[in-house]
Design an enzyme around this catalytic site. Structure first.
Site, PDB file in Angstrom:
ATOM      1  N   HIS A 196      13.622  34.456  10.540  1.00 26.52           N
ATOM      2  CA  HIS A 196      13.920  33.905   9.218  1.00 26.52           C
ATOM      3  C   HIS A 196      15.414  33.874   8.923  1.00 26.52           C
ATOM      4  O   HIS A 196      15.923  32.896   8.359  1.00 26.52           O
ATOM      5  CB  HIS A 196      13.219  34.739   8.137  1.00 26.52           C
ATOM      6  CG  HIS A 196      11.802  34.331   7.914  1.00 26.52           C
ATOM      7  ND1 HIS A 196      10.825  35.228   7.567  1.00 26.52           N
ATOM      8  CD2 HIS A 196      11.195  33.133   7.963  1.00 26.52           C
ATOM      9  CE1 HIS A 196       9.671  34.580   7.424  1.00 26.52           C
ATOM     10  NE2 HIS A 196       9.886  33.327   7.659  1.00 26.52           N
ATOM     11  N   ARG A 333       4.261  16.734  12.790  1.00 23.63           N
ATOM     12  CA  ARG A 333       3.408  17.594  13.607  1.00 23.63           C
ATOM     13  C   ARG A 333       2.307  18.151  12.731  1.00 23.63           C
ATOM     14  O   ARG A 333       2.571  18.750  11.685  1.00 23.63           O
ATOM     15  CB  ARG A 333       4.229  18.746  14.203  1.00 23.63           C
ATOM     16  CG  ARG A 333       3.398  19.647  15.131  1.00 23.63           C
ATOM     17  CD  ARG A 333       4.235  20.733  15.761  1.00 23.63           C
ATOM     18  NE  ARG A 333       4.656  21.738  14.791  1.00 23.63           N
ATOM     19  CZ  ARG A 333       5.520  22.729  15.056  1.00 23.63           C
ATOM     20  NH1 ARG A 333       6.059  22.817  16.260  1.00 23.63           N
ATOM     21  NH2 ARG A 333       5.853  23.608  14.129  1.00 23.63           N
ATOM     22  N   ASP A 446       8.411  27.048  22.967  1.00 22.51           N
ATOM     23  CA  ASP A 446       7.137  27.567  23.440  1.00 22.51           C
ATOM     24  C   ASP A 446       6.915  27.262  24.915  1.00 22.51           C
ATOM     25  O   ASP A 446       6.304  28.058  25.637  1.00 22.51           O
ATOM     26  CB  ASP A 446       5.981  26.979  22.612  1.00 22.51           C
ATOM     27  CG  ASP A 446       5.652  27.836  21.399  1.00 22.51           C
ATOM     28  OD1 ASP A 446       5.933  29.050  21.434  1.00 22.51           O
ATOM     29  OD2 ASP A 446       5.116  27.294  20.417  1.00 22.51           O
ATOM     30  N   ARG A 456       9.048  35.192  23.025  1.00 19.19           N
ATOM     31  CA  ARG A 456      10.382  34.719  22.659  1.00 19.19           C
ATOM     32  C   ARG A 456      11.037  35.569  21.572  1.00 19.19           C
ATOM     33  O   ARG A 456      12.201  35.346  21.233  1.00 19.19           O
ATOM     34  CB  ARG A 456      10.335  33.255  22.228  1.00 19.19           C
ATOM     35  CG  ARG A 456       9.639  32.980  20.922  1.00 19.19           C
ATOM     36  CD  ARG A 456       9.504  31.481  20.735  1.00 19.19           C
ATOM     37  NE  ARG A 456       9.295  31.115  19.343  1.00 19.19           N
ATOM     38  CZ  ARG A 456       9.009  29.894  18.943  1.00 19.19           C
ATOM     39  NH1 ARG A 456       8.893  28.915  19.835  1.00 19.19           N
ATOM     40  NH2 ARG A 456       8.836  29.620  17.678  1.00 19.19           N
ATOM     41  N   CYS A 493      12.002  18.320  20.937  1.00 14.78           N
ATOM     42  CA  CYS A 493      12.248  18.802  19.573  1.00 14.78           C
ATOM     43  C   CYS A 493      12.472  20.309  19.541  1.00 14.78           C
ATOM     44  O   CYS A 493      12.502  20.912  18.473  1.00 14.78           O
ATOM     45  CB  CYS A 493      11.095  18.418  18.644  1.00 14.78           C
ATOM     46  SG  CYS A 493       9.480  19.062  19.125  1.00 14.78           S
TER      47      CYS A 493
END
Length: 570
Positions: A196, A333, A446, A456, A493
């Site tokens: 965040h 998406r 991902d 990750r 992306c």
């Protein structure tokens, strides 16, 4: 006060963005350090269980109200994460378990800390989105304890001059409380580049460096140079380093003045697009020189709700987004949630490994109405605006899944249908998947995580998640090759698109569009403008034959046009 670190000292971490600044350190106030068995005193007398119950319950309520008030004064992603943190402070299960311990006579601090620690452990084991929420959860704990004990609230001090905000970790609520007139950069000892703090710093246009060991030992007022491009924090920078950062800022302003479409020096066009998460983000990037949106993350609409958003609620957001971009491309998406991004109305019980669970398009197996309702809302927004959104599904692993999604989308009247390639199986079978849809978009974050079997969010494994890993580039190459053979678009992306050097490699592999934070577009545009398509292909070949990520990047940097190396400081 901790003594100032002697200069010169260079502390290293993970940079987010390319900007650099110089300014004094302002340390965030730490959480209150109170013994777990410390009694709650009221007028100097230990409180009974009933009084403690009332004080704790009111503290949770006050913290939630305060966070919601902050959310109401904020906008975009900042408002969303503040609202999500307020929702956590309001969580019935969290509050009920704390109050049960207090009612049983357990000291308040021990009760709050014990329950939060239990929830945090659960979130960390779940990984993904839940792991990212641990910072928010601990922020709620610290605020509640301070409120109950009438201690100063933890967080950012009042800033009276432009400063570098430093913290062990920084919760979204703390970030939102920053007086941006006096914030030069954000540096944290913990966190990750996808957390965040990093996301909000990017939204606010602030340089950010995370995972900087030892940075919280710096004394308030210590002058530091924060270089997000290098991932460094340098104490007492010399005149040369200061001048270099000033020169870089001037270069960035110059690059931003170029608003031409993306493409190579010999006219090979490459669409340069923006990643967004809200309609507000769309309205913010609308006036900028991006060629559209390559990734609209719609899960913000769904998370932290007890019921799914209605068709009408979703349609309004999609309409705003499409209108903000006019006739430019917008790739939406569909819901990327479930498992590690739990939904109160579609939670999958007892998933031992949520990252490999029922998430993304796989929700159609258990809750098909979520996907169908979203597609209906997108179709309604299309009809209302006259715009034609591109729509894609996340977490597609097989051609059959791609076929299923395409049929659902086309049945709603959505013509441009694609899928995300973020699972190695999809990259390996890209030709068969592209036969079912109109385009694909590579989610390299991902894709690297699954290809390298590496969470990750684990900072100590960041080298394995480097997007320059040859194995990851092999998967990108396989996907792009399939797109070239079938004449269908293949975009990227993930964060790798924002690296101007790696962007050249991606174009050389055959990628047709790059989507990134809007602030990263100028440097990528510049790098492309100074190389031919053939040079990009040569760079791609050099990266693919390298034995390791650092070697791949070094090989490509060596092939860069000298003016680009100089301008980008490489």
């Amino acid at each position: 006060m901790t003594p100032a670190v002697q200069s010169p000292t260079v502390l290293r971490g993970v940079g987010v963005g390319r900007r650099g600044v110089v300014g004094p350190v302002a340390q965030v106030r730490p959480a209150p350090h109170v013994a777990a068995d410390a009694p709650l005193l009221v007028d100097g007398v230990p409180a009974d269980a009933a009084t403690a119950h009332t004080r704790v319950e009111q503290a949770f309520t006050d913290v939630a109200v305060g966070l919601r008030d902050q959310a109401g004064r904020a906008s975009g992603t900042v408002a969303d994460v503040l609202a999500a943190t307020a929702q956590m402070a309001d969580d019935r299960a969290l509050r009920a378990q704390v109050l049960a311990k207090v009612d049983a006579g357990e000291p308040v601090v021990s009760a709050v800390d014990g329950v939060v620690t239990m929830f945090a452990t659960m979130f960390e084991r779940a990984g993904g989105y839940l792991a990212e929420r641990v910072t928010d959860l601990r922020s709620v704990r610290d605020r509640v304890v301070a409120r109950v004990l009438d201690l100063p609230a933890p967080g950012v001090p009042e800033l009276t001059e432009p400063s570098v905000v430093v913290a062990r970790d920084l919760a979204p609520a703390d970030t939102a409380a920053l007086d941006l007139r006096h914030v030069l950069a954000i540096v944290t000892e913990l966190g990750g580049p996808t957390g965040h703090t990093a996301i909000i710093a990017g939204q606010l246009g602030l340089p950010c460096v995370v995972r900087v060991s030892g940075v919280t030992d710096l004394a308030d007022g210590t002058v530091v140079a924060v270089d997000a491009a290098d991932g460094t924090v340098t104490t007492d920078p010399d005149d040369e380093q200061r001048a270099a950062l000033v020169a870089r800022a001037e270069v960035e302003r110059t690059l931003a003045a170029d608003t031409a479409p993306g493409g190579t020096s010999d006219g090979h066009l490459v669409a340069l697009l923006a990643n967004i998460g809200t309609a507000e983000d769309a309205e913010r990037v609308g006036p900028t020189a991006v060629e559209g949106v390559g990734l609209f993350r719609t899960e913000v609409l769904f998370l932290e709700r007890t019921t799914a958003p209605t068709v009408e609620e979703q349609t309004e957001v999609y309409e705003r987004t499409l209108r903000a971009l006019g006739d430019r491309k917008v790739v939406v998406r569909t819901l990327d949630a479930g498992a590690d991004k739990p939904l109160a109305f579609a939670t999958q019980p007892d998933e031992e490994n949520p990252a490999l669970g029922v998430r993304g398009f796989r929700l159609v197996r258990t809750n098909p109405d979520l996907i169908d309702t979203q597609l209906a809302a997108l179709a309604a927004a299309q009809q209302a605006t006259g715009a034609r959104p591109w729509v894609m599904a996340p977490m597609i692993a097989t051609p059959a899944e791609a076929r299923d999604f395409a049929a659902r989308a086309r049945a709603q009247g959505l013509a441009q249908v694609g899928v995300m390639v973020e699972v190695p199986a999809a990259a390996l079978r890209a030709r068969e998947i592209l036969a079912e849809v109109d385009f694909v978009s590579l989610g390299t974050n991902d894709l690297a995580q699954y290809a390298m079997a590496t969470d990750r969010l684990r900072g100590e494994l960041a080298d394995l998640l480097d997007p320059w890993q040859p194995a990851v580039l092999d998967l990108v190459a396989a996907t792009a090759r399939a797109g070239l053979e079938l004449g269908k678009p293949v975009g990227v992306c993930g964060e790798s698109a924002s690296d101007p050097v790696l962007a050249l490699v991606l174009v050389g592999l055959g990628v047709t569009s790059l989507s990134m934070s809007a602030g990263a577009v100028p440097a990528v545009r510049y790098a492309l403008r100074h190389h031919t398509a053939e040079q990009c292909r040569a760079m791609a070949d050099a990266a693919l034959v390298a034995g390791a990520a650092p070697e791949a990047r070094a090989a490509v940097v060596a092939l860069l046009h000298s003016s680009v190396r100089s301008t980008l400081g490489l």
